[in-house]
Each structure stands twice: as structure tokens, then as C-alpha cells.
Scaffold this motif. Structure first.
Motif, short mmCIF file in Angstrom:
data_model
loop_
_atom_site.label_atom_id
_atom_site.label_comp_id
_atom_site.label_asym_id
_atom_site.label_seq_id
_atom_site.Cartn_x
_atom_site.Cartn_y
_atom_site.Cartn_z
N GLU A 171 -6.48 1.81 1.59
CA GLU A 171 -5.46 0.78 1.51
C GLU A 171 -6.12 -0.58 1.70
O GLU A 171 -7.28 -0.67 2.10
N ASP B 11 0.84 -1.19 0.00
CA ASP B 11 0.00 0.00 0.00
C ASP B 11 0.88 1.25 0.00
O ASP B 11 2.02 1.20 0.46
N VAL B 12 0.32 2.38 -0.48
CA VAL B 12 1.17 3.57 -0.66
C VAL B 12 1.81 4.05 0.62
O VAL B 12 2.97 4.45 0.62
N SER B 13 1.08 4.02 1.74
CA SER B 13 1.69 4.55 2.96
C SER B 13 2.84 3.65 3.40
O SER B 13 3.85 4.12 3.92
N VAL B 14 2.71 2.35 3.15
CA VAL B 14 3.78 1.41 3.49
C VAL B 14 4.92 1.54 2.48
O VAL B 14 6.09 1.46 2.83
N LEU C 79 -1.58 10.23 3.56
CA LEU C 79 -1.66 9.38 2.37
C LEU C 79 -1.16 10.15 1.14
O LEU C 79 -0.36 9.65 0.36
N MET C 80 -1.64 11.38 0.99
CA MET C 80 -1.23 12.18 -0.17
C MET C 80 0.27 12.44 -0.13
O MET C 80 0.95 12.39 -1.15
N ARG D 170 13.00 12.71 1.33
CA ARG D 170 12.21 11.65 1.97
C ARG D 170 10.74 11.90 1.73
O ARG D 170 10.30 13.04 1.60
N LEU D 171 9.97 10.82 1.69
CA LEU D 171 8.53 10.93 1.55
C LEU D 171 7.92 11.11 2.93
O LEU D 171 8.49 10.69 3.93
N VAL D 172 6.74 11.75 2.95
CA VAL D 172 6.02 11.83 4.22
C VAL D 172 5.66 10.41 4.61
O VAL D 172 5.24 9.62 3.77
N GLN D 173 5.85 10.07 5.85
CA GLN D 173 5.69 8.70 6.24
C GLN D 173 4.65 8.58 7.34
O GLN D 173 4.73 9.28 8.34
N ILE D 174 3.64 7.73 7.13
CA ILE D 174 2.72 7.43 8.22
C ILE D 174 3.30 6.24 8.95
O ILE D 174 3.54 5.21 8.34
N GLU D 175 3.54 6.38 10.23
CA GLU D 175 4.14 5.27 10.98
C GLU D 175 3.13 4.13 11.11
O GLU D 175 1.92 4.34 11.11
N GLY D 176 3.64 2.93 11.26
CA GLY D 176 2.78 1.77 11.52
C GLY D 176 2.01 1.32 10.30
O GLY D 176 2.33 1.67 9.16
N ALA D 177 0.99 0.51 10.53
CA ALA D 177 0.17 -0.01 9.44
C ALA D 177 -1.28 0.03 9.89
O ALA D 177 -1.58 0.18 11.07
N ASN E 279 11.71 5.15 2.08
CA ASN E 279 12.52 5.95 3.00
C ASN E 279 13.60 5.10 3.64
O ASN E 279 14.76 5.51 3.75
N HIS F 215 11.59 9.19 -7.79
CA HIS F 215 11.95 9.52 -6.41
C HIS F 215 13.27 8.90 -5.99
O HIS F 215 14.06 9.51 -5.29
N ALA G 5 6.75 7.24 -10.90
CA ALA G 5 6.92 8.20 -9.82
C ALA G 5 7.90 7.67 -8.78
O ALA G 5 8.74 8.41 -8.27
N ALA H 225 5.89 4.22 1.12
CA ALA H 225 6.69 5.37 1.53
C ALA H 225 7.67 4.96 2.63
O ALA H 225 8.84 5.35 2.61
N GLN H 226 7.20 4.15 3.58
CA GLN H 226 8.10 3.69 4.66
C GLN H 226 9.28 2.91 4.09
O GLN H 226 10.42 3.12 4.48
N ARG I 124 -1.74 6.23 14.87
CA ARG I 124 -0.79 6.63 13.82
C ARG I 124 -0.84 8.13 13.58
O ARG I 124 -0.06 8.66 12.79
N SER J 273 2.53 10.60 1.14
CA SER J 273 3.36 9.40 0.99
C SER J 273 3.45 8.95 -0.46
O SER J 273 4.20 8.04 -0.77
N ILE J 274 2.67 9.58 -1.35
CA ILE J 274 2.73 9.18 -2.76
C ILE J 274 3.88 9.91 -3.44
O ILE J 274 3.91 11.15 -3.45
N PRO J 275 4.84 9.19 -3.98
CA PRO J 275 5.92 9.90 -4.68
C PRO J 275 5.37 10.53 -5.95
O PRO J 275 4.55 9.94 -6.64
#
Lengths: 317, 342, 330
Positions: free
Chosen positions: C47, B194-197, C259-260, C272-279, B203, B228, B224, B199-200, C295, C262-264
Motif C-alpha cells: 500500500e 489503498d485496498v485495505s482501506v 490484503l487478499m 462484507r469484505l474482510v477488513q484490516i482495522e486501522g491504517a 463495508n 460487490h 470488482a 474494504a473498510q 492491526r 479485502s480485495i473485492p
């Protein structure tokens, strides 16, 4: 490092494995199905009865000293002329039918387990090699399997038995009869294991964890044994269970035909054959009880195999 | 000039996808050869991230698998620090190079053996290369690796199915780092996430690259993500390289018509109202690729020369390599397409 | 039946989807409400595990057991469709609501030619003869961009490429001129250049036929390209719903914002991309209060105790205590 200390205790690992089994889906589906619980109970009772026969059986049927021909043809205990000490009657030599069934099941199960183990060893090894290495070796093994399949199992068994009889002296043949049977039944059953293994191995081989091991440079033999094998045991286990039932039946068939184990150490099939001679003269218990035991045993094992197949199939869960 | 860490020359890999012999005889079918990779050249200097981008079937994953030795090349050479990989034949000879060259896979649900504990999975390369002796020392190293990918050492106790996709990909990265490699081949490492993962993971990969001085070969279909993470980008089409250029140059001024088409498909997330050309056609079968330039049936600028003569990569003054007759002859527009400012 | 001008085509109210399991009931979709107007494209983004596909399946009546609708209602054109018997729902599904799935192979029968499948669907729902239906099928194939449709209509699904198959599936969904299409990840299995083609096709068809679309996807890019409005789902709830442009460019909910970020994006030169910690939490362990609170970088006490309900902020509805009328407390 304290955090990694937990890893080292083998006892904790065992507890963990047991806990995971009882919380797992397989145990759950077992608990949910009464038929399977009954089948499991029947199998366990039969296995215990067979393996503990020397301690549990009312009579030692192989000890000629305790046999008394006067006890021959006694009907089951509830009949008018039945004898309390022979609950389901005696045979033509005065042997207790219940005891002969318990000892006979020992032989049947021994032949069944050993022949499945042999088939498993041959089939799993060839299937693993065939699926993992592929190419010419695969083609060769699979053609041999095709040829093997075109002979009925009984025919192969009869052939091996016949060869053994003509090349071994009679006394030696009696001694080796069980091994000959194991070899005959085992050799005719390996194909299904090899085919199932090959299919599963080919699927696993393409998966990325196997590729990861190859990138590290792990020896192919190690990859097969340590990575692939543990992940393909499910389907093989199912087939082994079903094959056990078939092997027991094949043994009974061969013994019934008189080419199996000698009458001195009778299996269920031998008992049915002996009793069969007296079926029409009224001594039905000599063949009906061993026959019923055989049917129940095979049915129970088959039901367990079917359940295992469904329980291990993620699609049907 | 300093020898690059990885040099790939005229690399090709063909697969025999012929029907079985009996079918060929009975149905009169010929042999079929799939040219998955057909003569690619590139070099990757130490510390760089080099990406290969393309659609499915273009051969990018085959290149990745060739580099780590999962396939043997049909033709061409791969050399790592000047050592030709093909000259190493025995397992013992290959081990020192394998240790330095590891891979991260696409599917985190398939890349970890489900029957193994995480600690054993990560320890496998350490044991295989005999890097550390002693049970406790290995466990300590595994704990250190787990912390490096932002997991806890106690996670080594668990089995893969107890983790989410992103955590599994971290485990996969920890395993790849276990042998202290210099070079990581990453085959679509985030496309199943998923996109948020994603990104993790991206990084984390950048952090690790900085800390450990890693060099990446990064395979992806996501432009994209490639923009990056990469320093240089290669665009592959049907087993060949259409264009290789530094990232900024490729995205600011794409030359090859295929690159231009591909960049045009990037969704307009900024909602600038950028006008886009609808893309025509689909990728032809690699078993029977078009003659000449493989892209000519979909190319709006194709002429007779494109249909008959295969273009070779030619260097342009700004460092881009482009395999296109149209670019060479100046009949393909090469202005910016508005993705990158400046 | 013609709906009043201000009545939405689809109205979902307080929908709740549950999965009974042996370890208790899992709530996969928890009390969500939204509507789709005639001719509108609503994107549902989230997600994996957010409940977006289940919501789509519930609307077309194809929720797979043991999953079930445990509460709320779904109104299509003013009529309740969540409790219809299977047969009546099947008729609505073909005629009024079309469906497009991620894998085109699951929607096509490999044993029948695509022509036969199209004609069968057409004659089931429209009063046409076989030859008229065949003509309509050819027209539809041509319309979804299949070259030489007269010839290809008699071919079988395996003779089409992935992109072409998805076009056939779209033609199949359009057979009876439905008023709503539920499309679940229609482009996910396709290559980028084919994705762009399919998105362009969906957009064009909806404009020309006035069909409303519920577009379920994980890809913000697809939403930005197609949707009029977008609903962002997280852990079975709608975090934010509003005009696509508004939500994408000026996200209100911290989750959407993360979410927005974290999208490259091409052209953005962030190291670095903005990162949401965890899942995202598993369904078995959804936290109390706002499901996003562990989170969330802007979390405060109330988020951990009370569950936020959607509130209107301009044209957008957002379920976050930051926007509660009383303002943040604690």
C-alpha cells in the motif's frame, strides 16, 4: 458531551494556532536563514522607529518653535564642527536629520501600507469575482486590467496627482496630498493582485471541497469568502509584501519629483530631494542618510517577500 | 408502480470546448462541442445501489454532477420523488431537495477544506439547512456523526491534514450524512484509497445503507467494486448507456460487446487460467464520436447498420437493457464468460 | 560478462533507505533483501507508503534527495551498483536497466519528437549510425504495438494518447536491450482496457527478450496477471516473498491474508469484505516488534517486542513469528 467541550474555548484555539505556527514549516525556514532574520530585524527597527517617532526622535521637527536657523547645515556629530545633539547633522532649516528621517519614514510607510491596502482591496475583490464567476465579467475585468497595465504606474500616479492639483484649491490639496498619493499608487497596483487572485481562485474553484459546498447549496458569496479566500491568501501575501517595497519606492520617486507629499510633512523622497540641492555644496548628509534609510528599508522588505514566496511554495520546500 | 426515488430521462450535457473566438477566426477552426452525456435514462428505486461503470471520458462523473445539480442539463430531466429538479429555480426552493441529496467525492485530499476544522466541515450542512440550533447541540450531533463513521468525537478538533486518506473519506461521508439525506451520489469514493482501506469504506457504506435506508448512485471504473456493492449496473460508453442490468445478470451474461470486453479485462485473481481476448483500440474522442453506434470501430461484430444507425436501448426478458443492433439481430454471442459460476 | 548460471541478475541485500528530516531520521525501507533471476518478473506489492517505489528508485539510482541508501548493497550481475558515481550509473541505467514510470509524461520530453528521443537513447548506448538507429526505433515502436510507426515516429508526445505514450516509454526502456526493467506502477494512470493491453505487452516483451522485470504496483490483479514471484511490503519491510501463485492463493503472513481478503472479486458473494482495522503507520510512528502487530488478528506477546526476520516456509519467505522455528510462544 464532555468530549466536545474542548472545542468551545477561544483561548485554547489561540494557543493552538500559535503553537502550530512555531512548529510549522514557515517558522522553521525562517530560523534557518540568517539573511532573513537580519532583514526581519531591520524592518522591525525601522517600523518601530517610524511609528514611535514622536516619543523616540531626539527633536520634533514639525514644531517650528524648537527650530533654530542657527542650527542649519550642522554636519554629523563625529565631524569637527558637529553638535552632539544632532547625531547625523541638520538640514537647511536647522532640523535634525535623524528626526526628519524617522518622521519621514512614518509618511513613507503610511503611504506604502495604505496604498497596498487599497490595491489589495480592489485587486482581491475583482480577482475573486473574476475567477469564481468567470464568463463575461471575467473578460471585462481582465480587459480593464490589461489597459491599466499598459500605463506605467508613475504615469497613472502623475495623472491622478495632476487632476487633484487642478481641481482642488491649493490649501486643500496640501491637506489631501497623502490621500491623493495613496489613491494614485493604490490604483496603479491592483492589477497584479487581481491576476494572482484570479489564477488561484480558478484552481481552488475546481477542487472538490468547493463542489461539496455547492452541493449543500451554500450561497456563492459565502463560498468565495469562507471557502476560497482563506485558501488563496498565500500568494497574495507574498505579492503584498513585494508591492509594499514598490509602493514605498513609487512614493519616494513622486515626492522626489515634487508631486508627492508637501515639504511641510516630508517623506523620505522629499528629504532626498531637498538634500539633493546641497549635495554638491558639501552637505552630503542631508541626502545620503535618508537615501540609505530608503534603500535599507526597501531591501529588507524585498528580502522578506522573497523568503515568504519560497517558504510558502510547497515545491521549493 | 411505485414512483422511483430518482428518475433520469433523456439526460444530456454538452460542453463548449471551442478554441477562443480569435483563434477560430484566424485559424479557421470551427466550434467544438463535447457531448459528455448524450441522452441517458435510468431510474433508482429507494434503497437500491445503482452503479455506473465505464472508462475515463465516458461521462459517468458528469451524470453524478448533473444529479446533484453541480451542472445544469443541456437536455432532459431529473426528478426526485416525482419533483422535476429543473422546475426549482430559487435557492429556497432547492434547499429541501438538496438536503436529501448529497455527494461523496473521489479525492479525500481535495474534498475537505484544509483551513477548516473537521467539526466545522461536518457542521456546515447542519448550519446551512438550519437543522439544529445552538452551538452545543450542533457539536453533539457532529460527535454522533463522527462515531457513526467510526471516528471519535474529539477528532472534530483536528484539521484534515492530520488524518489518513481513509479517515478523510470517513469525514467526507459524515459531512454527507449530516443533513440526513436519503440519497447519496458517490463519485469513485474508493479509487484514491489503498485496498485495505477501500474494504473498510465499502463495508462502512454497506452498513450505513442498511442502518439508514440510503439509496446510492455509485460511480466507479472498478468492476470488482461495482460487483460487490451494486444491485443494478449501467455500463456507459462515450456519453451513452451501452447496457443496464441487475448486477448478477450483467456479470453472468454480459450482452453488449463493450460490456463483454470490459469484463474480460478484470484481472484473474483466482488464477484460474481463464483465457482472455486481448482488447483492441482505445476510446475515441468524445468531441468527434464515431457515427452510428459509438463502439463500432472497436467492435468485432460491427456491420454497416452499426456504422450508420444509432442503437437505442431495448429490454430483454431477464431485465437487461441493451443498446446494440447485433444483440437485437442475434449475431453477437451472449454466453457466460466464466466470471460468475452458475 | 556472463554470469554463472546460478547467480541472480539482481541481488539486494539488507537495503536500508533513510530520510533525514528536521524531526529525526525516518527509515523508509528497513533492511530488506531479495533477488531477481534473469528473465524473471518479480512483483513488489504494497500500500502507499510501504517503501516499494523507493526500493525501485534505489535500484535504478534515482532516489531523490534527501532520501539516501543508508545500508546494505545492490548487486547487478555480480557488480555493486548502489555506490557508483552518477555518470557510471547513468550508463548502466540506459543500457542494462530500463525504467518505466507511472506517468508517461514525466519520461518523455514534450519538446522533442519521440523519434529523436528514441534515436538519441539508442545511439548513446549502441554502436549504431543514425539511420540504423532510426530503423531500430521504428522496429521498436512497431513491436510495442504502435500502428503506422514510420509516420508516428516524427510526432510529439502530446499527439499520443495515454496508453500509446506508455507504449512509447516501454519502447524507450527497451532501446538498448536491457537485462532488467524496473516498472513503477506502469498501468495505474491508465484505463482498465488499456491496462490490460499494457500488461499483455510487458509480458510478451519479457518473454521474447528474456528481460527480467521488477514490477512495482499496488494492484494485486496486475501481480496475478504478470509476476512469477511476488514480494509483499509493509511499512518498509518485506512481509512475505514467494512464488506469485503460492502467495496469492495460500498467503502465510496475516497481512497478505488480510490484503487478499479485502480485495473485492467478481463472483464472490460476500456481504462484507474482510477488513484490516486501522491504517499503515506513518514512518514517524512505526511500532516496536513486528510493524503489523497493532492491526494483526493473530498477534501475541512476542510480536510486540521482537522484530521477526524472514524464515523459509516451503518456497516462501515470511517474516512472522507464527512461522518461527520454535513455534509461537507466549
Amino acid at each position: 458531551m464532555a468530549e466536545t467541550e474542548i472545542l468551545s474555548s477561544p483561548g485554547a484555539r489561540l494557543v493552538d494556532v500559535v503553537r502550530r505556527f512555531f512548529e510549522g514549516d514557515v517558522f522553521y525556514s525562517f530560523r534557518r536563514s540568517p539573511v532573513v532574520i537580519v532583514a526581519f530585524a531591520v524592518t522591525v527597527i525601522f517600523f518601530l522607529g517610524a511609528f514611535l517617532a514622536p516619543w523616540l526622535a531626539p527633536h520634533n521637527t514639525f514644531d517650528a518653535a524648537t527650530l533654530n536657523l542657527l542650527d542649519a547645515f550642522k554636519p554629523p556629530a563625529w565631524k569637527a564642527d558637529g553638535d552632539r545633539s544632532f547625531p547625523i547633522g541638520t538640514d537647511d532649516q536647522g532640523r535634525d536629520v535623524l528626526s526628519t528621517i524617522m518622521y519621514g519614514m512614518r509618511v513613507s510607510l503610511l503611504v506604502g501600507f495604505c496604498s497596498v491596502a487599497l490595491a489589495l482591496a480592489i485587486g482581491v475583490t475583482l480577482g475573486l469575482l473574476s475567477g469564481y464567476i468567470g464568463g463575461a465579467l471575467d473578460a471585462l475585468i481582465m480587459r480593464v486590467a490589461d489597459v491599466q497595465l499598459s500605463f506605467p504606474a508613475i504615469l497613472v500616479a502623475l495623472l491622478i496627482d495632476g487632476l487633484a492639483r487642478s481641481f482642488l484649491p491649493r490649501s486643500m490639496h496640501e491637506e489631501l496630498a497623502i490621500y491623493v498619493l495613496v489613491l494614485a499608487i493604490g490604483a496603479s497596483n491592483w492589477v497584479q493582485f487581481a491576476r494572482t487572485m484570479r489564477g488561484s481562485v480558478m484552481v481552488e474553484k475546481g477542487r472538490e471541497y468547493v463542489q461539496a459546498a455547492r452541493v449543500i447549496g451554500i450561497h456563492p458569496a459565502m463560498i468565495m469568502v469562507r471557502h476560497v479566500l482563506p485558501n488563496v491568501t498565500g500568494p497574495v501575501l507574498v505579492i503584498a509584501t513585494l508591492a509594499l517595497a514598490v509602493a514605498i519606492l513609487t512614493e519616494a520617486t513622486l515626492s522626489f519629483l515634487g508631486v508627492g507629499v508637501p515639504p511641510t510633512q516630508p517623506s523620505l523622497g522629499t528629504l532626498i530631494r531637498i538634500g539633493n540641492n546641497f549635495l554638491f555644496s558639501g552637505e552630503w548628509w542631508m541626502t545620503i542618510f535618508p537615501g540609505a534609510a530608503l534603500v535599507l528599508l526597501v531591501l529588507a522588505v524585498n528580502l522578506l517577500g522573497d523568503w515568504l514566496r519560497d517558504a510558502l511554495n510547497p515545491k521549493l520546500r | 408502480m411505485v414512483e422511483p426515488l430518482l428518475r433520469v430521462a433523456d439526460l444530456a450535457r454538452y460542453f463548449d470546448v471551442s478554441p477562443p473566438w480569435l483563434n477560430r477566426v484566424l485559424e479557421g477552426q470551427g466550434r467544438a462541442i463535447l457531448k459528455a452525456v448524450d441522452g441517458v435514462n435510468f431510474t433508482i428505486p429507494k434503497g437500491e445501489t445503482f452503479s455506473i461503470v465505464g472508462e475515463s471520458g465516458c461521462g459517468k462523473s458528469t451524470v453524478a454532477r448533473l444529479v446533484v445539480g453541480l451542472y445544469r442539463p443541456t437536455r432532459g430531466s431529473i426528478s426526485f420523488e416525482g419533483h422535476d429538479l429543473a422546475s426549482l429555480t430559487t435557492r429556497a426552493q432547492m434547499a429541501p431537495l438538496r438536503r436529501r441529496l448529497q455527494m461523496i467525492f473521489q479525492d479525500p485530499f481535495a474534498s475537505l477544506n484544509p483551513r477548516w476544522r473537521v467539526a466545522d466541515i461536518i457542521a456546515e450542512p447542519i448550519r446551512a439547512f438550519g437543522l439544529i440550533e445552538g452551538r452545543q447541540a450542533i457539536l453533539d450531533r457532529v460527535g454522533q456523526l463522527l462515531r457513526q463513521v467510526k471516528l471519535a468525537p474529539v477528532d472534530g478538533e483536528k484539521y484534515p491534514h492530520e488524518f489518513s486518506g481513509g479517515q478523510r473519506q470517513r469525514i467526507s461521508i459524515a459531512r454527507a450524512l449530516a443533513s440526513q439525506p436519503d440519497f447519496l451520489v458517490c463519485d469513485e469514493p474508493t479509487s484514491a484509497l489503498d485496498v485495505s482501506v477501500q474494504a473498510q469504506i465499502l463495508n462502512l457504506m454497506k452498513d450505513l445503507q442498511r442502518q439508514l435506508g440510503l439509496t446510492y448512485l455509485f460511480i466507479s471504473h472498478n468492476l470488482a467494486v461495482v460487483y460487490h456493492i451494486s444491485d443494478r449496473v449501467a455500463v456507459m460508453y462515450l456519453g451513452r448507456m451501452a447496457e443496464v442490468a441487475p448486477t448478477k445478470i450483467l456479470f453472468r451474461r454480459p450482452r453488449h460487446p463493450y460490456t463483454r470486453m470490459l469484463l474480460d479485462t478484470i484481472p484473474d485473481l483466482a488464477m484460474t487460467g481463464r483465457q482472455r481476448q486481448p482488447v483492441a483500440g482505445e476510446v475515441p474522442s468524445p468531441i468527434d464520436p464515431p457515427t452510428g453506434c459509438a463502439f463500432h470501430p472497436r467492435c468485432p461484430h460491427a456491420n454497416d447498420r452499426c456504422r450508420s444507425e444509432r442503437p437505442e436501448p431495448r429490454a430483454l426478458p431477464d431485465g437487461a437493457l441493451v443498446a446494440c443492433h447485433g444483440v437485437e439481430e442475434g449475431r453477437v454471442p451472449d454466453g457466460p464468460i466464466g466470471l460468475v459460476q452458475g | 560478462m556472463v554470469a554463472p548460471a546460478n547467480q541472480p541478475l539482481l541481488q539486494v541485500s539488507n537495503l536500508r533507505i533513510e530520510f533525514p528530516t528536521r524531526r529525526g531520521t525516518l527509515v523508509a525501507v528497513d533492511d530488506i533483501s531479495f533477488h531477481i533471476d534473469p528473465g524473471e518478473v518479480l512483483g513488489v506489492v504494497g500500500e502507499s507508503g510501504a517503501g516499494k517505489s523507493l526500493t525501485g528508485a534505489a535500484i535504478i539510482g534515482l532516489l531523490e534527495p534527501p532520501g539516501r541508501i543508508a545500508g546494505g548493497q545492490i548487486l547487478f550481475d555480480g557488480q555493486r551498483i548502489d555506490n557508483l558515481p552518477y555518470e557510471s550509473m547513468r550508463r548502466i541505467r540506459g543500457k542494462q536497466i530500463g525504467a518505466v514510470f507511472q506517468d508517461p509524461l514525466t519520461s518523455l520530453n514534450p519538446l522533442y519528437s519521440i523519434g529523436r528521443q528514441l534515436i538519441e537513447t539508442i545511439t548513446t548506448h549502441l554502436p549504431l549510425s543514425d539511420s540504423e538507429a532510426r530503423k531500430r526505433a521504428i522496429d521498436l515502436l512497431a513491436e510495442v504495438g504502435i500502428p503506422s510507426a514510420e509516420r508516428r515516429i516524427d510526432q510529439y508526445p502530446h499527439q499520443f494518447s495515454g496508453g500509446m505514450r506508455q507504449r512509447v516509454v516501454i519502447a524507450l526502456a527497451l532501446c538498448a536491450n536491457p537485462r532488467l526493467i524496473v516498472a513503477d506502477e506502469p498501468t495505474t494512470a491508465l484505463d482498465v482496457s488499456i491496462q490490460a493491453q499494457i500488461i499483455a505487452l510487458l509480458k510478451k516483451l519479457c518473454r521474447e527478450h528474456g528481460t527480467a522485470v521488477m514490477l512495482v504496483t499496488h494492484d494485486m490483479g496486475v501481480i496475478a496477471e504478470t509476476a512469477d514471484r511476488v514480494a509483499v511490503m509493509y511499512a518498509g519491510r518485506i512481509a512475505e516473498i514467494g512464488p506469485a501463485r503460492q502467495v496469492i492463493k495460500h498467503a502465510l503472513h496475516p497481512y497478505t491474508e488480510g490484503l487478499m481478503g479485502s480485495i473485492p472479486t467478481v463472483g464472490a458473494d460476500a456481504e462484507r469484505l474482510v477488513q484490516i482495522e486501522g491504517a499503515m503507520p506513518r514512518l514517524t510512528e512505526i511500532p516496536a516488534g513486528c510493524a503489523y502487530n497493532p492491526r494483526c488478528p493473530k498477534v501475541f506477546d512476542r510480536c510486540r517486542i521482537e522484530r521477526p526476520e524472514p524464515v523459509a516456509v516451503g518456497p516462501t519467505g515470511v517474516a512472522c513469528w507464527l512461522y518461527a522455528k520454535e513455534g509461537p510462544r507466549g
